[in-house]
Scaffold this motif. Structure first.
Motif, mmCIF file in Angstrom:
data_model
loop_
_atom_site.group_PDB
_atom_site.id
_atom_site.type_symbol
_atom_site.label_atom_id
_atom_site.label_comp_id
_atom_site.label_asym_id
_atom_site.label_seq_id
_atom_site.Cartn_x
_atom_site.Cartn_y
_atom_site.Cartn_z
ATOM 1 N N ILE A 126 38.620 37.253 36.608
ATOM 2 C CA ILE A 126 38.233 37.090 35.630
ATOM 3 C C ILE A 126 39.432 37.186 34.438
ATOM 4 C CG2 ILE A 126 36.749 37.956 33.750
ATOM 5 C CD1 ILE A 126 34.798 39.167 36.005
ATOM 6 N N ILE A 127 40.147 37.968 34.369
ATOM 7 C CA ILE A 127 41.184 37.954 33.425
ATOM 8 C C ILE A 127 42.099 36.577 33.517
ATOM 9 C CG2 ILE A 127 43.394 39.265 32.655
ATOM 10 C CD1 ILE A 127 42.168 41.639 33.024
ATOM 11 N N LEU A 128 42.511 36.254 34.786
ATOM 12 C CA LEU A 128 43.269 35.097 35.184
ATOM 13 C C LEU A 128 42.623 34.002 34.700
ATOM 14 C CD1 LEU A 128 44.737 35.721 38.753
ATOM 15 C CD2 LEU A 128 45.778 36.083 36.643
ATOM 16 N N LYS A 129 41.093 33.664 34.991
ATOM 17 C CA LYS A 129 40.793 32.528 34.327
ATOM 18 C C LYS A 129 40.576 32.539 32.784
ATOM 19 C CE LYS A 129 37.538 31.964 38.267
ATOM 20 N NZ LYS A 129 36.298 31.595 38.645
ATOM 21 N N ILE A 130 40.321 33.612 32.354
ATOM 22 C CA ILE A 130 40.217 33.428 30.731
ATOM 23 C C ILE A 130 41.527 33.243 29.940
ATOM 24 C CG2 ILE A 130 39.451 35.106 28.622
ATOM 25 C CD1 ILE A 130 37.646 36.449 30.183
ATOM 26 N N THR A 131 42.687 34.105 30.580
ATOM 27 C CA THR A 131 44.100 33.575 29.884
ATOM 28 C C THR A 131 44.265 32.204 30.247
ATOM 29 O OG1 THR A 131 44.840 34.755 31.692
ATOM 30 C CG2 THR A 131 44.665 36.277 29.998
#
Length: 259
Positions: A126-131
């Motif tokens: 999730i963090i990778l996708k958002i950033t």
């Protein structure tokens, strides 16, 4: 003519079955759906999901929603549209890979309880996708469609090229739909065509278009191969893990073109 119409009708019903299988999008009840060939339509479903997310992204951009908030909401919608199907598989796969005893990995993956490694993998994805989405300044909507499409093409690679580890399971029947690497080419050319659209819209985006094809192809193949290396094959859970990690890593690579 009747045979042609019958063929198109069957393909439409197969597409409806794929939407029902791979998403949480509510559809009217349709009788006599055959789910045996849904894997053939997985990248198309990915493009549809990406298109929905792109529309949501464009709408929030029009309303001047801050970019980080907008991308977080897009990723949340991403999970909702798929019903968390692939993310759940990624979490179960991470819990299984965390077990040192290779013979117990499949048993752990079948356990519905989420462990610490599963939770950590979901957070990382999730963090990778958002950033990554936050760092991608242009062609947001096409990149979203491409990411969803390449993720599901990676699933097709896993189905076609590697054995299924359980005689029965939620993904076992996919092997009957995609039997060899030759079945990968229709979706591959479709995704190349999407990159071609980016180039046609703006010839200056040639590097981005080529990068999307290379990144999507390589990440899909490598991700599917890596899970096969770790487990000796694939399951329904690892198919989901391939989708999620291919999407996340694809976005990370594409973000470098906007740096």
């Amino acid at each position: 003519m009747a045979n042609v119409l019958g063929w198109w009708q069957q393909q439409f019903l197969n597409l409806v079955a794929a939407v029902i299988f791979y998403t949480a999008i509510p559809l009217p009840y349709v009788q006599n759906l055959d789910f045996q060939r849904v894997a053939c339509f997985a990248p198309i479903i990915g493009l549809m999901i990406g298109g929905i997310l792109a529309g949501l992204d464009l709408g929030m951009n029009y309303l001047s929603v801050p970019v980080l908030t907008r991308n977080a909401l897009v990723v949340c919608a991403w999970i909702v549209i798929t019903g968390g199907l692939h993310l759940d598989g990624a979490m179960d796969t991470a819990d299984g890979l965390a077990v040192g005893d290779s013979e117990r990995r499949l048993q752990v993956m079948m356990d519905s309880a989420t462990g610490a490694f599963g939770a950590m993998s979901a957070i990382m994805i999730i963090i990778l996708k958002i950033t990554a989405l936050t760092d991608i300044a242009e062609n947001h909507y096409l990149v979203l469609m491409a990411g969803c499409g390449w993720g599901r093409w990676g699933q097709q690679v896993a189905i076609a090229c590697y054995p299924y580890l359980k005689p029965t399971g939620k993904g076992a029947f996919h092997k009957q739909a995609i039997r060899s690497y030759l079945d990968l080419f229709p979706s591959w050319f479709l995704l190349i065509g999407l990159s071609g659209v980016i180039w046609v819209m703006n010839p200056q985006n040639l590097v981005l278009a080529v990068g999307m094809v290379l990144a999507g192809s390589v990440i899909s193949v490598v991700t599917a191969a890596w899970f096969n290396y770790k487990l000796g094959g694939h399951t329904g859970d690892t198919y989901g893990a391939v989708v999620e990690w291919t999407e996340a890593l694809f976005l990370c690579v594409i973000s470098s073109f906007s740096a």
